[in-house]
Design an enzyme around this catalytic site. Structure first.
Site, PDB file in Angstrom:
ATOM      1  CE1 TYR A  40      -3.972   1.768  -0.244  1.00 29.57           C
ATOM      2  CE2 TYR A  40      -3.447   2.733   1.897  1.00 29.57           C
ATOM      3  CZ  TYR A  40      -4.228   2.700   0.755  1.00 29.57           C
ATOM      4  OH  TYR A  40      -5.259   3.582   0.619  1.00 29.57           O
ATOM      5  CE  LYS A  95     -20.491 -19.323 -16.059  1.00 29.40           C
ATOM      6  NZ  LYS A  95     -21.499 -18.587 -16.812  1.00 29.40           N
ATOM      7  CD  GLU A 137     -23.999 -16.925 -16.072  1.00 34.06           C
ATOM      8  OE1 GLU A 137     -24.408 -18.094 -15.966  1.00 34.06           O
ATOM      9  OE2 GLU A 137     -23.061 -16.593 -16.811  1.00 34.06           O
ATOM     10  CG  ASN A 320     -23.077 -23.333 -20.914  1.00 31.08           C
ATOM     11  OD1 ASN A 320     -23.454 -24.175 -21.732  1.00 31.08           O
ATOM     12  ND2 ASN A 320     -23.622 -22.135 -20.839  1.00 31.08           N
TER      13      ASN A 320
END
Length: 765
Positions: A40, A95, A137, A320
């Protein structure tokens, strides 16, 4: 198909006090103040300035190149319809999980509470700089068409609506191969498409790109055949409106058709409709979870039908997951600006070609454990095929380069494929491959502790997954009461009470067989008969006598007793003095075999030789060339007392017996696993230049502690075992710590083991 209850699903999503299915994990050190200052402020300023000067450096200094957004507004979720953005979040997380486990791709799921296509696109466009790709989606048609087209034009990263193109790509690969099996010319086939949503439109477009003629297509929606004279057609439906006047219903349209594509609803296709199709008809019944016609009904309608469904429990599944992780993987790896038609067609061809290659198997090819081959029951690769990530991703990446949308070309394809395998840690899919292989040839498996909840759940799960035909040993009343309490369906599972009166004849037969086999070791018939009241004796005798193929035990019984029974009933494989067990540990670096973890407490050098031989055999069983390090606390003779001496002698014997086998030791485990360190310090070793995958420990204590330490420190790691090595029949062990999944995994191993033994015996005849 596995039965999923509401209770199980909700428990899965909320268990362990960690709701959901995904998390963010740091990839850089963060433990020191220096680490945090680099991560950071102030260190982070430097990559920011580099990216400001060269925007594409975002791929170099951030996760952009491996980060995909799964974005939805929840208007067309699975089979649930318009349930809203928030309600669809579990699907988007799921997903994301699939992206990660199959493609090694990081995902942020983003649910946008907006149905207006313009506003939806504006939101996506504003957040797009975060990502290397966008997976749209569960967005309803026709809005999904506009949204995807606009975002493809406005963004310079890959955008794909998977509901459209995922199904299209996988089914197109299946169609290409099915037509080859059927001996049909794609330019001449008659195609009927039932359904006119996003997936159906995209599939039909892609089929046309492969060569299907539009004039040979009839598409139907909920109102019937889509004709050119119908009013108020969407632009997408107009593309496939027919000018034919003689067809109005599915029954009329399908007569004489070569191919049926269903993306509609279940049970609308009848046997008579399939009988009315052309010779060697191709039926893709892809409605989920209930297809347009069941696999059984389709096969019963006529013997020449070629059928695919979306279900995993039937051949030729259109899934898929065969496509989207690898399509995005290839696109991301070349920092593509888009997923174009060339890349989609490359994926189609790669998937289709893969189905024609020799089938990979968990078991060494010499055993021929599976009879899968390109043909009517196999023209689409299985979702667990480990080659998908290399073949499809590479094909997509190359197409991106050839079509000019790649920012960063790949120069060394062999190196790229190797990196893909390492990135994903392909061996962590070992369980999936085990189950897939076992499903090809399920065997009869006896579960010793049939009344134990874990054993019972495992048997039911293994049966539901098609891994085996379970037999539970125990009291039927107790087992059924337990099943009722656990809400388990035992239909189709045999229960045998070995102590029941009706089993007298079987006990006597087994006792006679065992007494004759062990008569030179002091066995009498009565002694053997008394032992048949014990579950381990009875269950192992079922396997020994040929009334079952494999046996699982260990949740109740001490190992010492189980070992004794196994030696008496089954016996040790000829040519060996002992048997042993092995655990498989799957890591990002690969798969490791550890032995002997449970059987031989204080092995002599002779026993260590047997364990090493069995370990090499088992590694080959799992289609791995063994590279063996024999472990100790010393290196190559530095300690001349105690266990190192036995290990040293065993190594000498093994090297004499198997001069071509890469095996060496004794050595400490850090040298075994660090090739560079080992080669630098001990350049003489037979393992030079090789990565060790098999560790043989000096005693059971060290082997057992090692695998349990790894299991405790990495609870999410995949550990399979114990795997029995060296008995004459498939007798496999668990322990009281084993989970349901552990027992199911061992069951899969036992099934493969049993099938391999059958093949070997057939080959010997």
């Amino acid at each position: 198909m596995v039965k999923i209850t509401k209770e199980d699903a909700l428990k899965y999503h909320e268990r362990d006090g960690r709701p959901g299915k995904i998390e963010v994990v740091p990839t850089k050190p963060y433990r020191t103040q220096t680490d945090l200052s680099l991560a950071y402020s102030p260190g982070v300023a430097f990559p920011c300035l580099e990216i400001q000067q060269t925007p594409n450096d975002a791929y170099k200094y951030t996760d952009k190149g491996n980060l995909v957004a799964v974005i939805s507004n929840g208007t067309a979720v699975l089979g649930l319809g318009d349930i809203g953005a928030m309600s669809g979040k579990p699907v988007m997380e799921g997903k994301g999980l699939l992206f990660k486990i199959y493609g090694g791709i990081d995902v942020f799921d983003i649910e946008i509470d907006e149905k207006d296509p313009e506003k939806f696109c504006e939101t996506v466009e504003r957040i797009a700089p975060t990502f290397g790709g966008i997976n749209l989606e569960d967005i309803k048609a026709p809005e999904c068409f506009y949204i995807e087209e606009r975002l493809k034009k406005s963004l310079d990263i890959p955008v794909m609506h998977d509901d459209q193109h995922g199904t299209a790509i996988i089914s197109a690969a299946g169609l290409k191969n099915a037509l080859e099996v059927a001996g049909k010319d794609i330019s001449k086939i008659k195609l009927v498409v039932n359904g006119a949503g996003a997936a159906a439109i995209s599939c039909t477009k892609l089929y046309c790109a492969l060569g299907v003629k539009k004039e040979n297509i009839v598409m139907l929606d909920s109102k019937g055949v889509i004709t050119a004279d119908r009013e108020n057609l969407t632009e997408q439906k107009k593309l496939f409106a027919t000018t034919r006047k003689d067809v109005h219903t599915l029954e009329e349209a399908i007569k004489g058709a070569d191919v049926f594509l269903g993306l509609s609803k279940g049970n609308i296709l009848t046997k008579d409709m399939i009988r009315s199709m052309a010779d060697n008809p191709i039926v893709f019944a892809l409605a989920n979870p209930v297809p347009e016609i069941s696999y059984e009904d389709a096969m019963d309608s006529r013997p020449d039908v070629l059928i695919s469904t979306g279900r995993s429990d039937y051949p030729n599944q259109i899934n898929n997951v065969i496509g989207f992780p690898y399509i995005f993987r290839g696109a991301l790896d070349v920092h593509a600006k888009a997923i174009n038609e060339e890349m989609k067609l490359a994926a189609v061809n790669a998937i289709a070609d893969l189905a024609k290659q020799p089938i990979p198997d968990i078991v060494n090819e010499v055993y021929h454990v599976t009879d899968l081959q390109f043909g009517p029951k196999y023209f689409i690769p299985k979702p667990v095929d480990p080659r998908l990530i290399t073949e499809v991703s590479a094909a997509v990446a190359k197409a991106a380069m050839d079509s000019g949308v790649a920012r960063t070309p790949i120069k060394d394809w062999d190196k790229y494929k190797q990196e893909l395998r390492q990135k994903l840690g392909l061996e962590t899919k070992q369980t999936q491959k085990l189950h897939e292989t076992a499903r090809q040839h399920p065997q009869k498996v006896v579960f010793a502790e049939g009344g134990h909840p874990t054993m019972m759940k495992a048997a039911v799960q293994a049966k539901n997954e098609g891994i085996c035909y379970p037999i539970l040993l125990g009291n039927p009343d107790r087992i059924n009461r337990m099943a009722q309490r656990l809400k388990l369906d035992l239909n189709g599972i045999e229960i045998i009470d070995m102590r029941a009166d009706q089993e007298q004849g079987r006990r006597a037969t087994y006792a006679k067989h065992l007494a004759e086999k062990r008569q030179r070791q002091g066995y009498t018939f009565q002694e053997a008969y008394d032992k048949m009241y014990e579950r381990n004796y009875f269950g192992m005798m079922m396997v020994e006598y040929g009334e079952a193929d494999a046996f699982i035990t260990g949740l109740y019984t001490k190992y010492s007793n189980t070992i004794k029974v196994a030696k008496e009933v089954i016996g040790i494989r000829p040519g060996y003095k002992t048997f042993g067990t092995m655990h498989l540990i799957n890591t990002k670096k690969g798969m490791y075999f550890l032995a002997d973890t449970l059987i031989n407490r204080h092995p002599t050098d002779d026993i260590l030789v047997d364990v090493a031989r069995l370990s090499a055999h088992t590694a080959r069983f799992f289609n791995t060339d063994p590279v063996i390090a024999m472990i100790s606390y010393s290196n190559f003779g530095t300690d001349e007392v105690g266990s190192p001496v036995s290990v040293h002698k065993a190594v000498e014997r093994m090297q004499e017996l198997y001069p071509d086998l890469p095996i060496d030791g004794e050595m400490q485990v850090n040298f075994a696993l660090n090739r560079e360190l080992r080669d630098d310090k001990f350049p003489f070793t037979r393992l030079k230049g090789k990565d060790v995958n098999t560790l043989v420990f000096p005693n059971m204590s060290s082997a057992n502690c090692c695998y349990k330490l790894l299991q405790s420190l990495q609870p999410d790691s995949e550990i399979i075992g114990p795997i029995q090595m060296g008995l004459n029949k498939p007798i496999h062990f668990t322990d009281f710590e084993s989970s349901v999944n552990d027992v199911v995994n061992i069951t899969a191993v036992a099934v493969i083991d049993a099938y391999v033994e059958k093949i070997k015996k057939q080959n010997e005849k």
